[in-house]
Design an enzyme around this catalytic site. Structure first.
Site, PDB file in Angstrom:
ATOM      1  N   MET A 128       0.654  -1.353   0.045  1.00  0.00           N
ATOM      2  CA  MET A 128       0.014   0.199  -0.303  1.00  0.00           C
ATOM      3  C   MET A 128       0.996   1.464  -0.092  1.00  0.00           C
ATOM      4  SD  MET A 128      -3.039  -1.190   2.929  1.00  0.00           S
ATOM      5  CE  MET A 128      -1.588  -1.754   4.009  1.00  0.00           C
ATOM      6  N   GLU A 130       3.866   3.605  -0.353  1.00  0.00           N
ATOM      7  CA  GLU A 130       4.468   4.578  -1.288  1.00  0.00           C
ATOM      8  C   GLU A 130       5.097   5.555  -0.784  1.00  0.00           C
ATOM      9  OE1 GLU A 130       2.482   5.786  -4.578  1.00  0.00           O
ATOM     10  OE2 GLU A 130       1.526   3.864  -4.931  1.00  0.00           O
ATOM     11  N   GLU A 251      -5.593  -6.579  10.661  1.00  0.00           N
ATOM     12  CA  GLU A 251      -3.604  -6.406  11.139  1.00  0.00           C
ATOM     13  C   GLU A 251      -4.322  -5.355  12.071  1.00  0.00           C
ATOM     14  OE1 GLU A 251      -2.907  -3.993   7.409  1.00  0.00           O
ATOM     15  OE2 GLU A 251      -1.014  -3.122   8.459  1.00  0.00           O
TER      16      GLU A 251
HETATM   17  C1  LIG Z   1       9.186  -1.577   9.630  1.00  0.00           C
HETATM   18  C2  LIG Z   1       7.950  -1.773   8.727  1.00  0.00           C
HETATM   19  C3  LIG Z   1       6.838  -2.538   7.732  1.00  0.00           C
HETATM   20  C4  LIG Z   1       5.920  -1.489   7.451  1.00  0.00           C
HETATM   21  N1  LIG Z   1       5.225  -2.656   6.380  1.00  0.00           N
HETATM   22  C5  LIG Z   1       4.878  -1.843   5.384  1.00  0.00           C
HETATM   23  C6  LIG Z   1       4.079  -3.425   4.478  1.00  0.00           C
HETATM   24  O1  LIG Z   1       4.120  -4.570   3.962  1.00  0.00           O
HETATM   25  N2  LIG Z   1       3.277  -2.256   3.783  1.00  0.00           N
HETATM   26  C7  LIG Z   1       2.903  -1.400   3.391  1.00  0.00           C
HETATM   27  O2  LIG Z   1       1.732  -0.564   2.363  1.00  0.00           O
HETATM   28  N3  LIG Z   1       3.002  -0.173   4.411  1.00  0.00           N
HETATM   29  C8  LIG Z   1       4.016  -0.817   5.271  1.00  0.00           C
HETATM   30  N4  LIG Z   1       4.928  -0.346   5.878  1.00  0.00           N
HETATM   31  C9  LIG Z   1       4.540   1.296   5.897  1.00  0.00           C
HETATM   32  C10 LIG Z   1       3.208   2.255   7.243  1.00  0.00           C
HETATM   33  O3  LIG Z   1       2.308   1.433   7.293  1.00  0.00           O
HETATM   34  C11 LIG Z   1       3.848   3.658   7.512  1.00  0.00           C
HETATM   35  O4  LIG Z   1       5.116   3.452   7.267  1.00  0.00           O
HETATM   36  C12 LIG Z   1       2.984   4.432   8.216  1.00  0.00           C
HETATM   37  O5  LIG Z   1       1.828   4.247   7.758  1.00  0.00           O
HETATM   38  C13 LIG Z   1       2.947   6.243   8.204  1.00  0.00           C
HETATM   39  O6  LIG Z   1       2.793   6.000   7.142  1.00  0.00           O
HETATM   40  P1  LIG Z   1       4.302   7.204   6.722  1.00  0.00           P
HETATM   41  O7  LIG Z   1       5.252   6.186   6.662  1.00  0.00           O
HETATM   42  O8  LIG Z   1       4.100   7.555   5.128  1.00  0.00           O
HETATM   43  O9  LIG Z   1       4.003   8.380   7.608  1.00  0.00           O
HETATM   44  P2  LIG Z   1       3.159  10.252   7.002  1.00  0.00           P
HETATM   45  O10 LIG Z   1       1.425   9.238   7.097  1.00  0.00           O
HETATM   46  O11 LIG Z   1       3.912  10.473   5.823  1.00  0.00           O
HETATM   47  O12 LIG Z   1       3.553  10.130   8.497  1.00  0.00           O
HETATM   48  C14 LIG Z   1       4.059  11.092   8.859  1.00  0.00           C
HETATM   49  C15 LIG Z   1       3.919  11.701  10.472  1.00  0.00           C
HETATM   50  O13 LIG Z   1       2.586  12.493  10.622  1.00  0.00           O
HETATM   51  C16 LIG Z   1       1.057  12.072  11.351  1.00  0.00           C
HETATM   52  N5  LIG Z   1       0.166  12.193  10.699  1.00  0.00           N
HETATM   53  C17 LIG Z   1      -0.272  11.861   9.247  1.00  0.00           C
HETATM   54  N6  LIG Z   1      -1.429  12.437   9.005  1.00  0.00           N
HETATM   55  C18 LIG Z   1      -1.680  12.691  10.109  1.00  0.00           C
HETATM   56  C19 LIG Z   1      -3.562  12.525  10.716  1.00  0.00           C
HETATM   57  N7  LIG Z   1      -4.866  13.802  10.019  1.00  0.00           N
HETATM   58  N8  LIG Z   1      -3.818  13.888  11.668  1.00  0.00           N
HETATM   59  C20 LIG Z   1      -2.329  13.763  12.118  1.00  0.00           C
HETATM   60  N9  LIG Z   1      -1.305  13.514  12.336  1.00  0.00           N
HETATM   61  C21 LIG Z   1      -0.674  12.517  11.464  1.00  0.00           C
HETATM   62  C22 LIG Z   1       2.284  10.404  11.444  1.00  0.00           C
HETATM   63  O14 LIG Z   1       0.729   9.829  12.782  1.00  0.00           O
HETATM   64  C23 LIG Z   1       3.337  10.833  11.727  1.00  0.00           C
HETATM   65  O15 LIG Z   1       3.699  10.967  12.456  1.00  0.00           O
HETATM   66  C24 LIG Z   1       5.502  -0.541   6.598  1.00  0.00           C
HETATM   67  C25 LIG Z   1       6.540   0.808   7.503  1.00  0.00           C
HETATM   68  C26 LIG Z   1       8.194   0.565   8.203  1.00  0.00           C
HETATM   69  C27 LIG Z   1       8.917   1.564   9.298  1.00  0.00           C
END
Ligand SMILES: Cc1cc2nc3c(=O)[nH]c(=O)nc-3n(C[C@H](O)[C@H](O)[C@H](O)COP(=O)(O)OP(=O)(O)OC[C@H]3O[C@@H](n4cnc5c(N)ncnc54)[C@H](O)[C@@H]3O)c2cc1C
Length: 389
Positions: A128, A130, A251
């Site tokens: 999911m 990117e 999940e």
């Molecule tokens: C080890 C690891 C394994 C993973 N495995 C998978 C996987 O198998 N498949 C997959 O698809 N993804 C995976 N992920 C991705 C993970 O789900 C995302 O990193 C996570 O959802 C956060 O997205 P982002 O990194 O883009 O952060 P962002 O969305 O950019 O967020 C950055 C910060 O902003 C905050 N923020 C964003 N929106 C809001 C809001 N509306 N209100 C308040 N705060 C907000 C967040 O809480 C965070 O603190 C993995 C990540 C890691 C590190």
């Protein structure tokens, strides 16, 4: 109070899982960390042991065991060994990828894909996130467009884009890709497509260098004009976003359980340590300064367990809501952080040494508040529900 979630059948199952973990997991932890990869053999061995694909129907080789408490037993035993990287790999397969297939695959797809999830021959991933979009999944840019190739079996899909942070990204044989299929259709403009290993144009990037979960092969994935047949579409075109919303509660419950059982394991290791270690002529656990924290954490762990157990029962009954799953994930992962931080502190200098499992837990646990939806997003879900009426 101890958890009253399990009955005798679960305890019998636990004995076999514990034997498996002692034999195949614990001796390999350091090796997997060093090579930054869990050996594929562990999946096959877990398959032979009957630990994978529990809800898969018998006609596809599975035990058709839909009682989620058996998955909780597996989570507990893996946490007991401190094998969080394996935990996240198994959870991605069974709680996420398999869940999508069981919910949305048609008969032919079930026949094609389900058996490998029982034997351990198929490792799955969900793609999911990117580089530019994680919490805000509507902002993804990976696309899938229809393109007839004239072979008479319906139109193919052509996928283009990049995903990142994908759990099991290097080993995955089957990846469910969340892609934009109708840019003008709002939340109905997304679909789920299955991409299998070896499909031309599908490649894997770096094995990402992480703070913890060192053995987990989290990776980038690239899709460069990847052509998949029409029957690799999972469920209905345009329903991808709705499918995510339906499947994310399991999940999140899975992450909440992993957090809870890890907190319980770390607390046990910590109690063993503070009962053993002496300073100033006393066992360190006898100091009141430490004792108050231990008492608070133990109370929080037990109260939290009651909520998690209730969520597991609700999931079994088909009544677990997205909001309750968000609360479970939020609460248990925050508690896990508190318990592990105290655990390291109470081990003193040894808590900072990698030979102590509490140190690995310290590195591994931090992601729990980030993936599966960050804890800020969990609060958003709960807050939105509070303001509904
Ligand atoms: C080890 C690891 C394994 C993973 N495995 C998978 C996987 O198998 N498949 C997959 O698809 N993804 C995976 N992920 C991705 C993970 O789900 C995302 O990193 C996570 O959802 C956060 O997205 P982002 O990194 O883009 O952060 P962002 O969305 O950019 O967020 C950055 C910060 O902003 C905050 N923020 C964003 N929106 C809001 C809001 N509306 N209100 C308040 N705060 C907000 C967040 O809480 C965070 O603190 C993995 C990540 C890691 C590190």
């Amino acid at each position: 109070m101890e958890s009253d979630l399990f009955d005798n059948d679960h305890e019998l199952f636990r004995a076999s899982v514990r034997g498996f973990v002692d034999k195949h997991v614990t001796p390999n932890l350091e090796k997997w960390d060093a090579q930054r990869l869990i050996d594929r053999e562990i999946w096959l061995a877990a398959g032979r042991q009957g630990m994978l694909g529990l809800p898969v129907p018998e006609e596809f080789g599975g035990p058709a065991e839909t009682d989620y408490r058996y998955r909780v037993v597996i989570q507990e035993e893996i946490a007991r060994a401190g094998a969080s990287a394996l935990q996240s790999g198994f959870s991605t397969n069974d709680d996420i990828v398999l869940n999508y297939l069981l919910r949305h695959a048609d008969e032919a797809q079930r026949r094609r894909w389900l058996p490998g999830f029982v034997t351990g021959e198929t490792i799955g991933a969900i793609a999911m996130s990117e580089p530019g979009a994680g919490s805000d999944l509507r902002a993804i840019t990976t696309t899938a467009v229809r393109d007839g190739d004239g072979d008479g079996d319906g139109d193919d899909w052509i996928i283009n884009g990049a995903k990142t942070f994908i759990t099991s990204g290097i080993l995955a044989d089957l990846v469910i890709v969340f892609a934009k299929t109708d840019p003008d259709a709002g939340s109905k403009g997304f679909s789920l497509l299955v991409v299998e290993d070896g499909t031309p144009g599908f490649s894997r990037g770096r094995k990402l260098d992480k703070v913890g979960l060192h053995a987990q092969d989290t990776a980038e994935l690239f899709f460069d004009n990847v052509r998949v047949p029409a029957n690799n579409l999972l469920g209905e075109r345009g329903a991808g976003f709705a499918y995510l919303m339906q499947s994310l509660p399991l999940e999140r419950l899975g992450i909440g359980i992993a957090a809870q059982v890890s907190a319980e394991a770390v607390f046990r290791w910590t109690m063993d340590y503070v009962r053993e270690r002496s300073a100033f002529g006393k066992r360190i656990g006898e100091f009141q300064g430490m004792g108050f924290t231990l008492a608070e954490l133990r109370s929080a762990i037990e109260v939290s367990r009651a909520y998690i157990d209730r969520c597991v029962r609700a999931h079994n009954a088909g009544t677990l809501t997205a909001v309750d799953a968000a609360k479970a994930k939020l609460w248990a992962t925050e508690l896990q952080g508190r318990v592990i931080d105290a655990g390291v502190q109470f081990h003193g200098g040894y808590g900072y040494m990698m030979e102590y499992p509490v140190a690995r837990a310290y590195l591994d646990h931090r992601i729990q508040r980030i993936y599966g939806g960050t804890n800020e997003i969990m609060k958003e879900i709960i807050h939105r529900d509070l303001m509904k009426s």
